[in-house]
Design an enzyme around this catalytic site. Structure first.
Site, PDB file in Angstrom:
ATOM      1  N   CYS A   1      -2.132   8.456   3.565  1.00  0.00           N
ATOM      2  CA  CYS A   1      -1.936   8.037   2.173  1.00  0.00           C
ATOM      3  C   CYS A   1      -3.175   8.314   1.331  1.00  0.00           C
ATOM      4  CB  CYS A   1      -1.590   6.553   2.120  1.00  0.00           C
ATOM      5  SG  CYS A   1       0.008   6.140   2.848  1.00  0.00           S
TER       6      CYS A   1
ATOM      7  N   GLU B   1       0.887  -1.177   0.000  1.00  0.00           N
ATOM      8  CA  GLU B   1       0.000   0.000   0.000  1.00  0.00           C
ATOM      9  C   GLU B   1       0.910   1.208   0.000  1.00  0.00           C
ATOM     10  OE1 GLU B   1      -1.478   3.175   1.179  1.00  0.00           O
ATOM     11  OE2 GLU B   1      -2.275   2.255   3.011  1.00  0.00           O
TER      12      GLU B   1
END
Length: 472
Positions: A280, A246
């Protein structure tokens, strides 16, 4: 399997070395938070050996017993929730309140319980006279978990919970910026877990590199920058490890011309500034139609003015510092480049470089070129560029043109139209009239260079399992 007894001393006392160690300082005040032990590559090898030796026994435990262990770990976290939140606030910088430290600890509890409730059953693929094929999901072995500094506890849980649920053991390498939070988290979890199913190895980059390359580690789970992720992928290639990556994002949000600026402003703001923009899947570039541009800008400025920034332990604050000086400098450089390009600063953009702590003021930037660096490079901090558009197709093209594609969002009042626009966006997740709204039941992962593999729910359990088909 034997569960360890819970010591009675404070968490910080329990995780610090008796002497020495590396000092960790509060990014808001500069004060010493504590010291962390520094493991060596030899220590990492020993930890992997222990995890490997324990894994078959943990895999042999019933699915129900493993679920009960995760629920017990959730109860242990709840019992230490405030102590963990205070340590997290001091080390990471995020305030106690708002979508920050207390929220993060609570999310850890929720994710453990949700993951405990998921069951990955064998799947009958073919069942006919010619034969029967059943797909089973076996443990992989030892999972190496490498976490970030922005949500150190929560993202560690995202890696730990499904891995343990499926009968793997886990070796965790926390970020060097926020090791104490993760060590404290694991200290508490291990009061409810058998010995050596979960081991922490704080250390320098050579420890993380060895974890990625270790022949006895079956899978690496990593959350962090795309650049670091690429290095880990290369390091892990020789042993053909399974991976969930990720990686970085630069999420686009598109406001449609039927949106209600005042009604959406709060959600847009927190989609961008959750954890002071250090997320993120935060909204990092906002595209707004010319017809609503001034209204959206004004509404966002109003929310920003009502969202106090300061030291995390002061209860009124909901925004905090940037966690570390290198990241602060990235934000400062990108905003400075936007100013130099002629963009208009609506609020913020004027940091006091002599102030205590790595505070960068909440910054909204208008009238910015869609290809200016603040738009095309991930700022990962409290600055949001607001791009004006006159043609929706052009806005969608701008949203899709970067190499990263973690999340995105569409904002409007017509359900069919928002769905149509959402379907045209390239991303791992697209939200409508919200941004970054993750759920432990819903798969989450990136597209393009934002990574591969998914986390959460049944799909996340499959990512930490070896598919095994038995046919007769």
């Amino acid at each position: 399997m034997t569960v360890t007894d819970a010591p009675t001393s404070s968490l910080l006392e329990r995780i610090q070395p008796a002497e020495g160690g590396r000092e960790i300082h509060d990014p808001a005040t500069g004060e010493l938070v504590g010291r962390t032990r520094q493991t060596t590559v030899a220590d990492l090898d020993a930890a992997v050996a222990r995890a490997k030796a324990t894994q078959p026994q943990w895999a042999a435990v019933s699915s129900q017993e493993r679920a009960e262990a995760l629920n017990a770990a959730a109860e242990a976290l709840e019992a230490h929730a405030e102590e963990l939140a205070i340590l997290l606030s001091r080390e990471q910088g995020k305030p106690l309140n708002g979508p920050n430290a207390r929220f993060e600890v609570s999310a850890c509890v929720s994710w453990l319980r949700a993951t405990a409730s998921f069951t990955l059953e064998p799947e009958v693929i073919v069942d006919e006279e010619s034969g029967r094929s059943v797909l089973h999901w076996r443990p992989l072995g030892v999972v190496g978990a490498i976490g970030p500094w922005n949500w150190p506890m929560m993202i560690s849980i995202w890696q730990i919970a499904p891995s343990l649920r499926q009968g793997n053991t886990v070796v965790v390498k926390p970020s060097g910026y926020t090791p104490l939070s993760v060590l404290a988290l694991i200290e508490v979890l291990n009061t409810a877990l058998p010995a050596d199913v979960l081991i922490a190895v704080p250390g320098r980059g050579d420890v993380g590199e060895r974890l990625s390359a270790h022949p006895d580690v079956a899978k690496i789970m990593f959350t962090g920058s795309t650049e670091t992720g690429k290095s880990i992928i290369k390091t892990a290639a020789d042993t053909v490890k399974r991976m969930t990556m990720e990686l970085g994002g630069n999420d686009a949000g598109i406001v449609l011309d039927d949106a209600d600026p005042k009604a959406l402003a709060d959600d847009i703001f927190w989609g961008a500034f959750i954890n002071t923009g250090q997320t993120c899947a935060a909204l990092k570039r906002l595209y707004v139609p010319e017809s609503l541009y001034d209204q959206v800008c004004e509404a966002l400025v109003e929310v920003a003015q009502q969202s106090p920034m300061g030291v995390g332990l002061e209860e009124q604050n909901v925004l905090g510092p940037v966690q570390n000086k290198p990241q602060w400098q990235i934000v400062a450089d990108l905003v400075a480049s936007a100013k130099e390009s002629g963009a208009r600063i609506l609020i913020g953009g004027d940091p006091d470089e002599n102030a205590t702590g790595y505070f960068y003021p909440t910054t909204l930037v208008a009238d910015i070129d869609p290809h200016q660096r603040l738009v095309t490079e991930e700022q990962f901090g409290p600055a949001l560029p607001i791009v004006k558009y006159t043609d929706l197709d052009q806005a969608i093209e701008w949203a899709n043109e970067l190499d990263v594609a973690l999340g995105s969002s569409v904002w409007g009042t017509d359900p069919d139209r928002t769905e149509d626009v959402a379907a045209r966006l390239v991303a791992g997740s697209t939200w409508i009239n919200k941004h970054g709204a993750i759920d432990p039941r819903v798969p989450f992962g990136g597209a393009k260079e934002s990574g591969f593999g998914v986390e959460f729910g049944i799909h996340g359990l499959k990512e930490v399992s070896q598919p095994h088909v038995i046919t007769r």
